[in-house]
Write a protein that holds these residues in place. Sequence first.
Motif, PDB file in Angstrom:
ATOM      1  N   PHE A  71       0.837  -1.249  -0.037  1.00  0.00           N
ATOM      2  CA  PHE A  71      -0.024  -0.007   0.123  1.00  0.00           C
ATOM      3  C   PHE A  71       0.873   1.330  -0.091  1.00  0.00           C
ATOM      4  O   PHE A  71       1.705   1.521   0.658  1.00  0.00           O
ATOM      5  CB  PHE A  71      -0.884   0.035   1.117  1.00  0.00           C
ATOM      6  CG  PHE A  71      -2.008  -1.084   1.079  1.00  0.00           C
ATOM      7  CD1 PHE A  71      -2.875  -1.011   0.172  1.00  0.00           C
ATOM      8  CD2 PHE A  71      -2.136  -1.968   2.307  1.00  0.00           C
ATOM      9  CE1 PHE A  71      -3.919  -1.940   0.126  1.00  0.00           C
ATOM     10  CE2 PHE A  71      -2.984  -3.048   2.143  1.00  0.00           C
ATOM     11  CZ  PHE A  71      -4.140  -3.007   1.068  1.00  0.00           C
ATOM     12  N   LEU A  72       0.393   2.291  -0.910  1.00  0.00           N
ATOM     13  CA  LEU A  72       0.987   3.584  -0.825  1.00  0.00           C
ATOM     14  C   LEU A  72       0.599   4.129   0.374  1.00  0.00           C
ATOM     15  O   LEU A  72       1.497   4.835   0.954  1.00  0.00           O
ATOM     16  CB  LEU A  72       0.465   4.462  -2.051  1.00  0.00           C
ATOM     17  CG  LEU A  72       0.997   5.605  -2.291  1.00  0.00           C
ATOM     18  CD1 LEU A  72       2.245   5.439  -3.105  1.00  0.00           C
ATOM     19  CD2 LEU A  72      -0.126   6.559  -3.007  1.00  0.00           C
ATOM     20  N   ALA A  75      -5.434   3.817   6.048  1.00  0.00           N
ATOM     21  CA  ALA A  75      -5.984   4.368   7.298  1.00  0.00           C
ATOM     22  C   ALA A  75      -6.997   3.343   7.873  1.00  0.00           C
ATOM     23  O   ALA A  75      -8.125   2.690   6.846  1.00  0.00           O
ATOM     24  CB  ALA A  75      -6.439   5.612   6.841  1.00  0.00           C
ATOM     25  N   GLN A  76      -7.298   3.574   9.137  1.00  0.00           N
ATOM     26  CA  GLN A  76      -8.585   2.883   9.538  1.00  0.00           C
ATOM     27  C   GLN A  76      -9.592   3.973   9.782  1.00  0.00           C
ATOM     28  O   GLN A  76      -9.252   4.989  10.276  1.00  0.00           O
ATOM     29  CB  GLN A  76      -8.284   2.162  11.038  1.00  0.00           C
ATOM     30  CG  GLN A  76      -9.493   1.836  11.601  1.00  0.00           C
ATOM     31  CD  GLN A  76      -9.144   0.560  12.752  1.00  0.00           C
ATOM     32  OE1 GLN A  76      -8.426  -0.263  12.265  1.00  0.00           O
ATOM     33  NE2 GLN A  76      -9.873   0.751  13.685  1.00  0.00           N
ATOM     34  N   TYR A  77     -10.696   3.669   9.337  1.00  0.00           N
ATOM     35  CA  TYR A  77     -11.705   4.922   9.284  1.00  0.00           C
ATOM     36  C   TYR A  77     -12.572   4.737  10.615  1.00  0.00           C
ATOM     37  O   TYR A  77     -12.520   3.900  11.303  1.00  0.00           O
ATOM     38  CB  TYR A  77     -12.725   4.873   7.889  1.00  0.00           C
ATOM     39  CG  TYR A  77     -13.616   5.911   8.026  1.00  0.00           C
ATOM     40  CD1 TYR A  77     -12.900   7.294   7.648  1.00  0.00           C
ATOM     41  CD2 TYR A  77     -14.861   5.815   7.689  1.00  0.00           C
ATOM     42  CE1 TYR A  77     -13.991   8.189   7.224  1.00  0.00           C
ATOM     43  CE2 TYR A  77     -15.837   6.908   7.391  1.00  0.00           C
ATOM     44  CZ  TYR A  77     -15.055   8.157   7.163  1.00  0.00           C
ATOM     45  OH  TYR A  77     -16.085   9.103   6.989  1.00  0.00           O
ATOM     46  N   CYS A  78     -13.423   5.966  10.819  1.00  0.00           N
ATOM     47  CA  CYS A  78     -14.041   5.535  12.408  1.00  0.00           C
ATOM     48  C   CYS A  78     -15.094   4.409  12.221  1.00  0.00           C
ATOM     49  O   CYS A  78     -15.672   3.835  13.275  1.00  0.00           O
ATOM     50  CB  CYS A  78     -14.832   7.053  12.409  1.00  0.00           C
ATOM     51  SG  CYS A  78     -16.044   7.619  11.118  1.00  0.00           S
ATOM     52  N   ASN A  79     -15.745   3.836  11.016  1.00  0.00           N
ATOM     53  CA  ASN A  79     -16.507   2.760  11.059  1.00  0.00           C
ATOM     54  C   ASN A  79     -15.578   1.443  11.365  1.00  0.00           C
ATOM     55  O   ASN A  79     -16.166   0.252  11.634  1.00  0.00           O
ATOM     56  CB  ASN A  79     -17.183   2.394   9.839  1.00  0.00           C
ATOM     57  CG  ASN A  79     -16.201   2.313   8.562  1.00  0.00           C
ATOM     58  OD1 ASN A  79     -15.009   2.133   8.894  1.00  0.00           O
ATOM     59  ND2 ASN A  79     -16.690   2.741   7.525  1.00  0.00           N
ATOM     60  N   GLY A  80     -14.092   1.577  11.718  1.00  0.00           N
ATOM     61  CA  GLY A  80     -13.623   0.390  12.132  1.00  0.00           C
ATOM     62  C   GLY A  80     -12.781  -0.341  10.985  1.00  0.00           C
ATOM     63  O   GLY A  80     -12.154  -1.205  11.112  1.00  0.00           O
ATOM     64  N   ASN A  81     -13.198   0.027   9.856  1.00  0.00           N
ATOM     65  CA  ASN A  81     -12.659  -0.629   8.519  1.00  0.00           C
ATOM     66  C   ASN A  81     -11.413   0.025   8.204  1.00  0.00           C
ATOM     67  O   ASN A  81     -11.138   1.132   8.354  1.00  0.00           O
ATOM     68  CB  ASN A  81     -13.674  -0.561   7.474  1.00  0.00           C
ATOM     69  CG  ASN A  81     -14.771  -1.399   7.956  1.00  0.00           C
ATOM     70  OD1 ASN A  81     -14.696  -2.563   8.153  1.00  0.00           O
ATOM     71  ND2 ASN A  81     -16.040  -0.934   7.862  1.00  0.00           N
ATOM     72  N   LEU A  82     -10.780  -0.956   7.534  1.00  0.00           N
ATOM     73  CA  LEU A  82      -9.370  -0.471   6.608  1.00  0.00           C
ATOM     74  C   LEU A  82      -9.406   0.027   5.587  1.00  0.00           C
ATOM     75  O   LEU A  82     -10.189  -0.851   4.687  1.00  0.00           O
ATOM     76  CB  LEU A  82      -8.296  -1.467   6.868  1.00  0.00           C
ATOM     77  CG  LEU A  82      -7.828  -1.811   8.330  1.00  0.00           C
ATOM     78  CD1 LEU A  82      -7.239  -3.275   8.652  1.00  0.00           C
ATOM     79  CD2 LEU A  82      -6.844  -0.790   8.905  1.00  0.00           C
ATOM     80  N   TYR A  83      -8.908   0.952   5.031  1.00  0.00           N
ATOM     81  CA  TYR A  83      -8.896   1.482   3.416  1.00  0.00           C
ATOM     82  C   TYR A  83      -7.465   1.544   2.939  1.00  0.00           C
ATOM     83  O   TYR A  83      -6.668   2.149   3.743  1.00  0.00           O
ATOM     84  CB  TYR A  83      -9.643   2.840   3.433  1.00  0.00           C
ATOM     85  CG  TYR A  83     -11.081   2.615   3.630  1.00  0.00           C
ATOM     86  CD1 TYR A  83     -11.422   2.543   5.056  1.00  0.00           C
ATOM     87  CD2 TYR A  83     -12.119   2.602   2.850  1.00  0.00           C
ATOM     88  CE1 TYR A  83     -12.831   2.611   5.544  1.00  0.00           C
ATOM     89  CE2 TYR A  83     -13.571   2.796   2.949  1.00  0.00           C
ATOM     90  CZ  TYR A  83     -13.730   2.671   4.502  1.00  0.00           C
ATOM     91  OH  TYR A  83     -15.112   2.631   4.741  1.00  0.00           O
ATOM     92  N   GLY A  84      -6.900   1.132   1.843  1.00  0.00           N
ATOM     93  CA  GLY A  84      -5.795   1.595   1.329  1.00  0.00           C
ATOM     94  C   GLY A  84      -5.613   1.591  -0.032  1.00  0.00           C
ATOM     95  O   GLY A  84      -6.211   1.104  -0.728  1.00  0.00           O
ATOM     96  N   THR A  85      -4.236   2.297  -0.552  1.00  0.00           N
ATOM     97  CA  THR A  85      -4.225   2.768  -1.773  1.00  0.00           C
ATOM     98  C   THR A  85      -3.051   1.409  -2.462  1.00  0.00           C
ATOM     99  O   THR A  85      -2.009   1.617  -2.008  1.00  0.00           O
ATOM    100  CB  THR A  85      -3.583   4.045  -1.905  1.00  0.00           C
ATOM    101  OG1 THR A  85      -4.623   5.033  -1.470  1.00  0.00           O
ATOM    102  CG2 THR A  85      -3.462   4.352  -3.602  1.00  0.00           C
ATOM    103  N   PRO A  86      -3.489   0.870  -3.557  1.00  0.00           N
ATOM    104  CA  PRO A  86      -2.294  -0.151  -4.152  1.00  0.00           C
ATOM    105  C   PRO A  86      -1.243   0.529  -4.745  1.00  0.00           C
ATOM    106  O   PRO A  86      -1.577   1.464  -5.540  1.00  0.00           O
ATOM    107  CB  PRO A  86      -3.241  -1.049  -4.766  1.00  0.00           C
ATOM    108  CG  PRO A  86      -4.680  -0.652  -4.682  1.00  0.00           C
ATOM    109  CD  PRO A  86      -4.749   0.636  -4.180  1.00  0.00           C
TER     110      PRO A  86
END
Length: 207
Positions: A71-72, A75-86
């Motif tokens: 991942f470039l 981050a973990q968002y307030c809904n508890g999930n992870l988000y990332g940029t390939p």
Amino acid sequence: MSEKGLLLVISGPAGSGKGTVVSDLMRTYKGEFALSVSCTTRTPRPGEKEGIHYFFIDREEFERRISQGKFLEYAQYCNGNLYGTPMDYVQNRMDEGISVILEIDVQGGLQVRKNYPDAVLVMVAPPDFQTLEARLRGRNTDSEEDIRNRLLRSKEELAKLSLYDYAVINRDRESLKAAQEIHDIVLAEKRSVKRCPDFAKKFYGEE
Ligand code: 5GP
């Protein structure tokens, strides 16, 4: 003057309408931009498609990719999930001269700034807080608790505006104007002399 594509971070609190602005930008200036599709551990909303809106993966797979450095930024968002940029997709498009849009939150944008100081950070902002709240409630897909969390998060994100390069206001029914403004920003950045320090040398044919 700059031939390489730019890395363009577009952030904005939920309800800023940044998704619409980004669609307008992609549609109006076809071929100039590529949109990076993020990975997330969140479950798809109705109508969301794999590989178009997100790559939906589970937490275990996400954590494996973090450890492999894929991942470039993430981050973990307030809904508890992870988000990332390939990483791979972004690098390849920039090398082809196409500017890559990362539609990510402020936390992620600031991570990108650290790793890639040349990235251009644009915040799409709603005209006022009332408009923001009305847009979030009008969406009808999130629970009351989720809406409250997003409102809180929006305030926190807008408080970090000064760490961004540009702010673009997205008024109701004027997303195309916001998209045009972002296109102007990209053109100005590409013409910036700081991005092509060797221009004069090339002009005179010097090594
Ligand atoms: P949503 O669940 O509404 O699709 O997204 C929640 C937040 O995560 C939004 O602010 C969105 O911009 C952000 N987001 C989406 N993809 C990424 C990503 O790859 N990295 C980071 N840091 N944030 C992301």
